[in-house]
Design an enzyme around this catalytic site. Structure first.
Site, PDB file in Angstrom:
ATOM      1  N   ASP A  21      17.317   1.421  19.982  1.00 31.46           N
ATOM      2  CA  ASP A  21      18.023   2.647  19.575  1.00 31.46           C
ATOM      3  C   ASP A  21      18.793   3.239  20.754  1.00 31.46           C
ATOM      4  O   ASP A  21      18.405   3.084  21.910  1.00 31.46           O
ATOM      5  CB  ASP A  21      17.001   3.662  19.036  1.00 31.46           C
ATOM      6  CG  ASP A  21      17.658   4.746  18.191  1.00 31.46           C
ATOM      7  OD1 ASP A  21      18.839   4.585  17.819  1.00 31.46           O
ATOM      8  OD2 ASP A  21      16.989   5.760  17.910  1.00 31.46           O
ATOM      9  N   ASN A  23      22.458   3.116  21.025  1.00 26.50           N
ATOM     10  CA  ASN A  23      23.782   2.522  21.303  1.00 26.50           C
ATOM     11  C   ASN A  23      24.904   3.548  21.200  1.00 26.50           C
ATOM     12  O   ASN A  23      25.798   3.604  22.041  1.00 26.50           O
ATOM     13  CB  ASN A  23      24.088   1.396  20.304  1.00 26.50           C
ATOM     14  CG  ASN A  23      23.160   0.215  20.453  1.00 26.50           C
ATOM     15  OD1 ASN A  23      22.346   0.177  21.364  1.00 26.50           O
ATOM     16  ND2 ASN A  23      23.275  -0.744  19.550  1.00 26.50           N
ATOM     17  N   ARG A  25      24.790   6.885  21.374  1.00 28.67           N
ATOM     18  CA  ARG A  25      24.746   7.915  22.422  1.00 28.67           C
ATOM     19  C   ARG A  25      25.183   7.345  23.776  1.00 28.67           C
ATOM     20  O   ARG A  25      25.844   8.012  24.566  1.00 28.67           O
ATOM     21  CB  ARG A  25      23.326   8.496  22.520  1.00 28.67           C
ATOM     22  CG  ARG A  25      23.060   9.576  21.483  1.00 28.67           C
ATOM     23  CD  ARG A  25      21.588   9.844  21.326  1.00 28.67           C
ATOM     24  NE  ARG A  25      20.946   8.795  20.561  1.00 28.67           N
ATOM     25  CZ  ARG A  25      19.635   8.594  20.506  1.00 28.67           C
ATOM     26  NH1 ARG A  25      18.834   9.363  21.221  1.00 28.67           N
ATOM     27  NH2 ARG A  25      19.140   7.636  19.759  1.00 28.67           N
ATOM     28  N   TRP A  26      24.850   6.106  24.012  1.00 28.72           N
ATOM     29  CA  TRP A  26      25.261   5.440  25.262  1.00 28.72           C
ATOM     30  C   TRP A  26      26.787   5.398  25.353  1.00 28.72           C
ATOM     31  O   TRP A  26      27.365   5.722  26.388  1.00 28.72           O
ATOM     32  CB  TRP A  26      24.672   4.024  25.282  1.00 28.72           C
ATOM     33  CG  TRP A  26      24.908   3.240  26.536  1.00 28.72           C
ATOM     34  CD1 TRP A  26      24.102   3.215  27.646  1.00 28.72           C
ATOM     35  CD2 TRP A  26      25.994   2.344  26.809  1.00 28.72           C
ATOM     36  NE1 TRP A  26      24.630   2.351  28.591  1.00 28.72           N
ATOM     37  CE2 TRP A  26      25.787   1.808  28.107  1.00 28.72           C
ATOM     38  CE3 TRP A  26      27.125   1.938  26.092  1.00 28.72           C
ATOM     39  CZ2 TRP A  26      26.658   0.884  28.692  1.00 28.72           C
ATOM     40  CZ3 TRP A  26      28.003   1.031  26.674  1.00 28.72           C
ATOM     41  CH2 TRP A  26      27.763   0.514  27.965  1.00 28.72           C
ATOM     42  N   ARG A  34      31.376   4.433  19.180  1.00 31.44           N
ATOM     43  CA  ARG A  34      30.013   3.948  18.981  1.00 31.44           C
ATOM     44  C   ARG A  34      29.915   2.419  19.061  1.00 31.44           C
ATOM     45  O   ARG A  34      28.964   1.866  19.604  1.00 31.44           O
ATOM     46  CB  ARG A  34      29.473   4.417  17.626  1.00 31.44           C
ATOM     47  CG  ARG A  34      29.317   5.928  17.517  1.00 31.44           C
ATOM     48  CD  ARG A  34      28.822   6.302  16.129  1.00 31.44           C
ATOM     49  NE  ARG A  34      27.570   5.613  15.823  1.00 31.44           N
ATOM     50  CZ  ARG A  34      26.367   6.036  16.192  1.00 31.44           C
ATOM     51  NH1 ARG A  34      26.229   7.175  16.857  1.00 31.44           N
ATOM     52  NH2 ARG A  34      25.298   5.349  15.883  1.00 31.44           N
ATOM     53  N   HIS A  38      27.329  -0.681  20.592  1.00 30.41           N
ATOM     54  CA  HIS A  38      26.717  -1.835  19.909  1.00 30.41           C
ATOM     55  C   HIS A  38      27.050  -3.128  20.647  1.00 30.41           C
ATOM     56  O   HIS A  38      26.194  -3.993  20.810  1.00 30.41           O
ATOM     57  CB  HIS A  38      27.200  -1.912  18.462  1.00 30.41           C
ATOM     58  CG  HIS A  38      26.808  -0.720  17.632  1.00 30.41           C
ATOM     59  ND1 HIS A  38      25.534  -0.198  17.655  1.00 30.41           N
ATOM     60  CD2 HIS A  38      27.512   0.055  16.760  1.00 30.41           C
ATOM     61  CE1 HIS A  38      25.471   0.845  16.836  1.00 30.41           C
ATOM     62  NE2 HIS A  38      26.661   1.025  16.284  1.00 30.41           N
ATOM     63  N   SER A  66      18.788  -1.285   9.499  1.00 32.59           N
ATOM     64  CA  SER A  66      17.835  -0.811   8.487  1.00 32.59           C
ATOM     65  C   SER A  66      18.545  -0.624   7.148  1.00 32.59           C
ATOM     66  O   SER A  66      19.782  -0.528   7.103  1.00 32.59           O
ATOM     67  CB  SER A  66      17.220   0.522   8.930  1.00 32.59           C
ATOM     68  OG  SER A  66      18.165   1.573   8.794  1.00 32.59           O
ATOM     69  N   THR A  67      17.773  -0.558   6.087  1.00 35.90           N
ATOM     70  CA  THR A  67      18.392  -0.314   4.771  1.00 35.90           C
ATOM     71  C   THR A  67      19.096   1.045   4.769  1.00 35.90           C
ATOM     72  O   THR A  67      20.093   1.230   4.079  1.00 35.90           O
ATOM     73  CB  THR A  67      17.343  -0.347   3.631  1.00 35.90           C
ATOM     74  OG1 THR A  67      16.329   0.614   3.915  1.00 35.90           O
ATOM     75  CG2 THR A  67      16.699  -1.709   3.482  1.00 35.90           C
ATOM     76  N   TRP A  70      23.020   1.554   5.924  1.00 36.70           N
ATOM     77  CA  TRP A  70      24.181   1.446   5.014  1.00 36.70           C
ATOM     78  C   TRP A  70      24.833   2.800   4.798  1.00 36.70           C
ATOM     79  O   TRP A  70      25.965   2.881   4.327  1.00 36.70           O
ATOM     80  CB  TRP A  70      23.779   0.865   3.657  1.00 36.70           C
ATOM     81  CG  TRP A  70      23.315  -0.557   3.716  1.00 36.70           C
ATOM     82  CD1 TRP A  70      22.049  -1.012   3.475  1.00 36.70           C
ATOM     83  CD2 TRP A  70      24.099  -1.728   4.020  1.00 36.70           C
ATOM     84  NE1 TRP A  70      21.988  -2.378   3.630  1.00 36.70           N
ATOM     85  CE2 TRP A  70      23.240  -2.851   3.955  1.00 36.70           C
ATOM     86  CE3 TRP A  70      25.448  -1.945   4.345  1.00 36.70           C
ATOM     87  CZ2 TRP A  70      23.673  -4.154   4.206  1.00 36.70           C
ATOM     88  CZ3 TRP A  70      25.876  -3.241   4.587  1.00 36.70           C
ATOM     89  CH2 TRP A  70      25.004  -4.330   4.514  1.00 36.70           C
ATOM     90  N   LEU A 132       9.752 -19.196  22.029  1.00 32.00           N
ATOM     91  CA  LEU A 132       9.692 -17.863  21.437  1.00 32.00           C
ATOM     92  C   LEU A 132      10.189 -17.869  19.983  1.00 32.00           C
ATOM     93  O   LEU A 132      11.194 -18.502  19.670  1.00 32.00           O
ATOM     94  CB  LEU A 132      10.588 -16.928  22.260  1.00 32.00           C
ATOM     95  CG  LEU A 132      10.779 -15.501  21.725  1.00 32.00           C
ATOM     96  CD1 LEU A 132       9.532 -14.665  21.999  1.00 32.00           C
ATOM     97  CD2 LEU A 132      11.992 -14.833  22.375  1.00 32.00           C
TER      98      LEU A 132
END
Ligand code: IPE
Ligand code: IPE
Ligand code: MG
Length: 247
Positions: A21, A23, A25-26, A34, A38, A66-67, A70, A132
């Site tokens: 979480d 991105n 604000r960065w 924005r 990302h 997340s759902t 959208w 991994l």
């Protein structure tokens, strides 16, 4: 000594889950759009996947979309989906080289077609890898997952009346997207928010929680190793008392 050297290899979290979480604000802090955040978030993903593999973490789950996401402006959603496709393209070789097995959780059928096709191909290509396991949560929410499990249990038992005693933890978990994946030992959230945002509600019942103010695009291996060290200082009691754990 840096964080990495201090890590006890005999007490590694087998599964780490991360709510990536911060991105937006960065980017804003840098006077940018924005989506710039990302794009830079992908660098953090690359570094953390490498770091987790290096120290021998078995499962890494990243909450990518997340759902509820959208509900963001269409322009941002389109950019995120585009970024997903370009990242799959640019990272395929590295993932294969590093022996990473890719999986997804969430309603991937609800993703744009081209994204779904790319993902499926990469999942197939890496399915035999033994390093991994990287799990991307895409179009995921825990309430969706749980309701979906209930629906599938009903579907599978249409012809017979289901025996109530059959509904055990193991039985229910076999209907979750995370079936065959151990529960996260450590859950990390970046950007200074103290909430779960509909992520893995069932699976984190006994996870250790770790919150950091670092914004996701700035997150790197040392941040991950610091979180693991913090995890290793904790005593996981699972309802027991300390003396039972240490005897
Ligand atoms: C996390 O960063 C990435 C996604 C949810 C896709 P955000 O986009 O939520 O960034 P903030 O929280 O607005 O800073
Ligand atoms: C959670 O971040 C979802 C992902 C990291 C993909 P959000 O930024 O969407 O969460 P809220 O809305 O602030 O809780
Ligand atoms: Mg956010």
């Amino acid at each position: 000594m840096d964080f990495k050297e201090k890590i006890d290899k005999n007490n590694l979290p087998e599964h780490i889950a991360i709510i990536m979480d911060g991105n937006g604000r960065w980017a804003k802090k840098k006077g940018n759009q924005r989506i710039f955040g990302h794009k830079n978030g992908v660098k953090a993903v690359r570094d953390v996947v490498e770091g987790a593999g290096e120290i021998g973490v078995k499962y890494l789950t990243l909450y990518a979309f997340s759902t509820e996401n959208w509900n963001r402006p269409k322009q941002e959603i389109d950019a995120l989906m585009g970024l997903l496709v370009s990242t799959i393209d640019s990272e395929t070789d590295t993932l294969i080289k590093n022996n990473v097995r890719l999986m997804t959780i969430g309603d991937t059928e609800g993703l744009p077609k081209n994204v779904g096709i790319k993902l499926k191909k990469l999942i197939e290509k890496t399915s035999q890898n033994k390093g991994l396991t990287l799990i991307l949560a895409l179009n995921y929410s825990a309430r969706w997952e749980i309701l979906n499990a209930v629906k599938n249990i009903i579907k599978d038992n249409k012809s017979t009346e289901i025996d109530e005693s059959k509904i055990s933890n193991d039985f229910f978990e076999s209907y979750l997207n995370t079936k065959d994946i151990p529960d996260p030992d450590l859950l990390i959230r970046t950007s200074g928010e103290y909430r779960i945002s509909n992520f893995l509600i069932w699976q984190i019942a006994y996870s250790e929680l770790y919150f950091t103010d670092v914004l996701w695009p700035d997150y790197r291996k040392p941040d991950l190793f610091e979180a693991i060290l913090d995890y290793q200082k904790r005593e996981r009691r699972f309802g027991k008392i300390s003396e039972q754990i240490n005897s």
